[in-house]
Scaffold this motif. Structure first.
Motif, PDB file in Angstrom:
ATOM      1  N   VAL A 134      31.660 -37.600  -5.940  1.00 57.56           N
ATOM      2  CA  VAL A 134      31.453 -36.448  -7.350  1.00 57.56           C
ATOM      3  C   VAL A 134      29.706 -36.465  -7.049  1.00 57.56           C
ATOM      4  N   ALA A 135      29.760 -34.638  -7.627  1.00 57.24           N
ATOM      5  CA  ALA A 135      28.460 -34.524  -7.308  1.00 57.24           C
ATOM      6  C   ALA A 135      27.123 -33.894  -8.272  1.00 57.24           C
ATOM      7  N   PHE A 136      26.274 -32.997  -8.340  1.00 62.38           N
ATOM      8  CA  PHE A 136      25.704 -32.553  -9.279  1.00 62.38           C
ATOM      9  C   PHE A 136      24.307 -32.001  -8.131  1.00 62.38           C
ATOM     10  N   GLY A 137      24.014 -30.054  -8.440  1.00 64.20           N
ATOM     11  CA  GLY A 137      22.747 -30.332  -8.193  1.00 64.20           C
ATOM     12  C   GLY A 137      21.768 -29.154  -8.828  1.00 64.20           C
ATOM     13  N   ILE A 138      20.620 -29.673  -9.211  1.00 64.89           N
ATOM     14  CA  ILE A 138      20.222 -29.217 -10.292  1.00 64.89           C
ATOM     15  C   ILE A 138      18.997 -29.173  -9.885  1.00 64.89           C
ATOM     16  N   ASN A 139      17.874 -28.076 -10.346  1.00 59.02           N
ATOM     17  CA  ASN A 139      16.231 -28.198  -9.669  1.00 59.02           C
ATOM     18  C   ASN A 139      15.721 -28.769 -11.084  1.00 59.02           C
ATOM     19  N   ASN A 140      16.081 -29.534 -10.656  1.00 59.35           N
ATOM     20  CA  ASN A 140      14.628 -30.753 -12.046  1.00 59.35           C
ATOM     21  C   ASN A 140      15.318 -32.230 -11.575  1.00 59.35           C
ATOM     22  N   LYS A 141      14.414 -31.934 -10.866  1.00 59.76           N
ATOM     23  CA  LYS A 141      14.262 -33.343  -9.456  1.00 59.76           C
ATOM     24  C   LYS A 141      13.902 -34.799 -10.536  1.00 59.76           C
ATOM     25  N   LEU A 142      13.034 -34.800 -12.051  1.00 56.19           N
ATOM     26  CA  LEU A 142      12.768 -36.361 -12.880  1.00 56.19           C
ATOM     27  C   LEU A 142      13.951 -36.120 -13.456  1.00 56.19           C
ATOM     28  N   LEU A 143      15.095 -34.578 -14.041  1.00 59.38           N
ATOM     29  CA  LEU A 143      16.003 -35.530 -14.594  1.00 59.38           C
ATOM     30  C   LEU A 143      17.460 -36.101 -13.572  1.00 59.38           C
ATOM     31  N   ALA A 144      17.300 -35.062 -12.024  1.00 63.57           N
ATOM     32  CA  ALA A 144      17.925 -35.775 -11.396  1.00 63.57           C
ATOM     33  C   ALA A 144      18.116 -36.853 -10.833  1.00 63.57           C
ATOM     34  N   GLN A 145      16.312 -37.770 -11.131  1.00 62.60           N
ATOM     35  CA  GLN A 145      16.550 -38.761 -11.182  1.00 62.60           C
ATOM     36  C   GLN A 145      16.531 -39.744 -11.692  1.00 62.60           C
ATOM     37  N   GLN A 146      16.412 -39.369 -13.050  1.00 69.47           N
ATOM     38  CA  GLN A 146      17.038 -40.144 -14.882  1.00 69.47           C
ATOM     39  C   GLN A 146      18.584 -40.443 -14.086  1.00 69.47           C
ATOM     40  N   ILE A 147      19.349 -38.916 -13.992  1.00 71.71           N
ATOM     41  CA  ILE A 147      20.423 -39.570 -13.250  1.00 71.71           C
ATOM     42  C   ILE A 147      20.827 -40.584 -13.061  1.00 71.71           C
ATOM     43  N   GLN A 148      20.150 -40.549 -12.053  1.00 73.08           N
ATOM     44  CA  GLN A 148      20.874 -41.038 -10.787  1.00 73.08           C
ATOM     45  C   GLN A 148      20.385 -43.331 -11.547  1.00 73.08           C
ATOM     46  N   MET A 149      19.404 -42.985 -11.697  1.00 73.71           N
ATOM     47  CA  MET A 149      18.563 -43.743 -12.386  1.00 73.71           C
ATOM     48  C   MET A 149      20.198 -44.904 -14.022  1.00 73.71           C
ATOM     49  N   ALA A 150      20.438 -43.336 -14.383  1.00 74.85           N
ATOM     50  CA  ALA A 150      21.507 -43.881 -15.722  1.00 74.85           C
ATOM     51  C   ALA A 150      22.870 -45.194 -15.133  1.00 74.85           C
ATOM     52  N   LEU A 151      23.293 -43.970 -14.174  1.00 70.30           N
ATOM     53  CA  LEU A 151      24.552 -44.136 -13.617  1.00 70.30           C
ATOM     54  C   LEU A 151      24.563 -45.740 -13.083  1.00 70.30           C
ATOM     55  N   LEU A 152      23.137 -46.397 -12.825  1.00 72.56           N
ATOM     56  CA  LEU A 152      22.960 -47.946 -12.874  1.00 72.56           C
ATOM     57  C   LEU A 152      23.317 -48.955 -13.596  1.00 72.56           C
ATOM     58  N   ARG A 153      23.407 -48.270 -14.467  1.00 72.07           N
ATOM     59  CA  ARG A 153      24.116 -48.896 -15.597  1.00 72.07           C
ATOM     60  C   ARG A 153      24.929 -49.625 -15.491  1.00 72.07           C
ATOM     61  N   PHE A 154      25.746 -48.324 -15.383  1.00 69.23           N
ATOM     62  CA  PHE A 154      27.386 -49.092 -14.898  1.00 69.23           C
ATOM     63  C   PHE A 154      27.973 -49.537 -13.251  1.00 69.23           C
ATOM     64  N   SER A 155      26.772 -49.395 -12.494  1.00 67.13           N
ATOM     65  CA  SER A 155      27.023 -49.921 -11.361  1.00 67.13           C
ATOM     66  C   SER A 155      27.379 -48.532 -10.107  1.00 67.13           C
ATOM     67  N   ILE A 156      27.207 -47.787 -10.674  1.00 69.78           N
ATOM     68  CA  ILE A 156      27.840 -46.668 -10.155  1.00 69.78           C
ATOM     69  C   ILE A 156      26.052 -46.396  -8.873  1.00 69.78           C
ATOM     70  N   ILE A 157      25.995 -46.270  -8.038  1.00 70.47           N
ATOM     71  CA  ILE A 157      25.426 -45.548  -6.897  1.00 70.47           C
ATOM     72  C   ILE A 157      25.680 -44.927  -6.765  1.00 70.47           C
ATOM     73  N   SER A 207      23.470 -41.269  -4.622  1.00 73.20           N
ATOM     74  CA  SER A 207      22.259 -40.794  -3.582  1.00 73.20           C
ATOM     75  C   SER A 207      21.646 -39.650  -3.986  1.00 73.20           C
ATOM     76  N   LEU A 208      20.749 -39.313  -4.247  1.00 70.85           N
ATOM     77  CA  LEU A 208      19.714 -38.213  -4.444  1.00 70.85           C
ATOM     78  C   LEU A 208      18.917 -37.709  -2.661  1.00 70.85           C
ATOM     79  N   HIS A 209      19.603 -35.773  -2.555  1.00 70.46           N
ATOM     80  CA  HIS A 209      19.548 -35.133  -1.774  1.00 70.46           C
ATOM     81  C   HIS A 209      18.094 -34.177  -2.149  1.00 70.46           C
ATOM     82  N   GLU A 210      17.659 -33.639  -1.285  1.00 72.12           N
ATOM     83  CA  GLU A 210      16.207 -32.671  -1.336  1.00 72.12           C
ATOM     84  C   GLU A 210      16.837 -31.843  -0.973  1.00 72.12           C
ATOM     85  N   TYR A 211      16.669 -30.383  -0.846  1.00 72.27           N
ATOM     86  CA  TYR A 211      17.294 -28.410  -0.266  1.00 72.27           C
ATOM     87  C   TYR A 211      15.702 -28.074  -0.884  1.00 72.27           C
ATOM     88  N   ASP A 212      14.926 -27.066   0.031  1.00 77.17           N
ATOM     89  CA  ASP A 212      14.032 -26.555  -0.049  1.00 77.17           C
ATOM     90  C   ASP A 212      14.700 -24.505  -0.854  1.00 77.17           C
TER      91      ASP A 212
END
Length: 206
Positions: free
Chosen positions: A135-158, A160-165
């Motif tokens: 399950v994945a999503f891609g956006i141009n907003n790094k901080l929002l991506a990081q926030q979603i990643q941290m928010a998922l941890l509240r549900f013990s959902i691990i 990965s964050l990848h960056e593409y140029d």
């Protein structure tokens, strides 16, 4: 609570953040735009667009407009309400233009069921399920991506964050940030706590 102005019909707005409004905000952050007197949502899947129309016409007690933009190949929902726009702008200032938007503090400080609804709306808008079992999503907003990643941890959902140029996209110099969930237990927890409104995505996840 009912709000209306001389030019707009009454709309039922929540007095506090519930799951339905949190999900609406999540979808709006993922794939929406805001103008002076209306909120517009954009969707590729007709069933999801009509699901959101039915759900939020009933929730707000208004009649949103629906149309398929054939030239741009997306379904458009438009909620015309100045009080709704005012509520979002005044109470959720973290929601800005796509590259600057963050998860509103009021959502982050809410109970897990409210946060889960916000994330579900966001994944309804931006998320996908791939044949590579992720399950994945891609956006141009790094901080929002990081926030979603941290928010998922509240549900013990691990995840990965990848960056593409974005070199392969001749129309954009923006870097692209992808969050993906591949671990089996995390996918099971995503299905249990977050999920999708789209039946096709849910079936793929299953």
């Amino acid at each position: 609570e009912k709000y209306k102005t001389s030019r707009t019909k009454a709309i039922n707005l929540p007095k506090e953040i519930d799951q339905e409004f949190a999900q609406f905000l999540g979808y709006f952050v993922g794939d929406g735009s805001i103008e002076t007197d209306r909120i517009t949502l954009f969707e590729q899947d007709k069933d999801v667009a009509l699901h959101y129309k039915e759900k939020y016409d009933k929730y707000f007690e208004i009649n949103s407009s629906y149309r398929f933009r054939e030239r741009k190949n997306y379904h458009q929902l438009r909620f015309t309400s100045r009080p709704l726009v005012r509520l979002i702008r005044e109470e959720f200032p973290a929601i800005k233009k796509a590259r600057d938007t963050l998860i509103p503090d009021k959502i982050l400080k809410s109970p897990n069921n409210i946060l889960a609804a916000f994330i579900r709306g966001f994944f309804d808008a931006e998320g996908y399920v791939s044949v590579r079992k992720q399950v994945a999503f891609g956006i141009n907003n790094k901080l929002l991506a990081q926030q979603i990643q941290m928010a998922l941890l509240r549900f013990s959902i691990i995840s990965s964050l990848h960056e593409y140029d974005n070199r392969r996209n001749p129309y954009s110099n923006n870097h692209r940030f992808t969050i993906d969930i591949t671990e089996k237990q995390s996918l099971e927890l995503f299905r249990k706590f977050i999920g999708f409104s789209c039946q096709k995505k849910s079936a793929k996840l299953d």
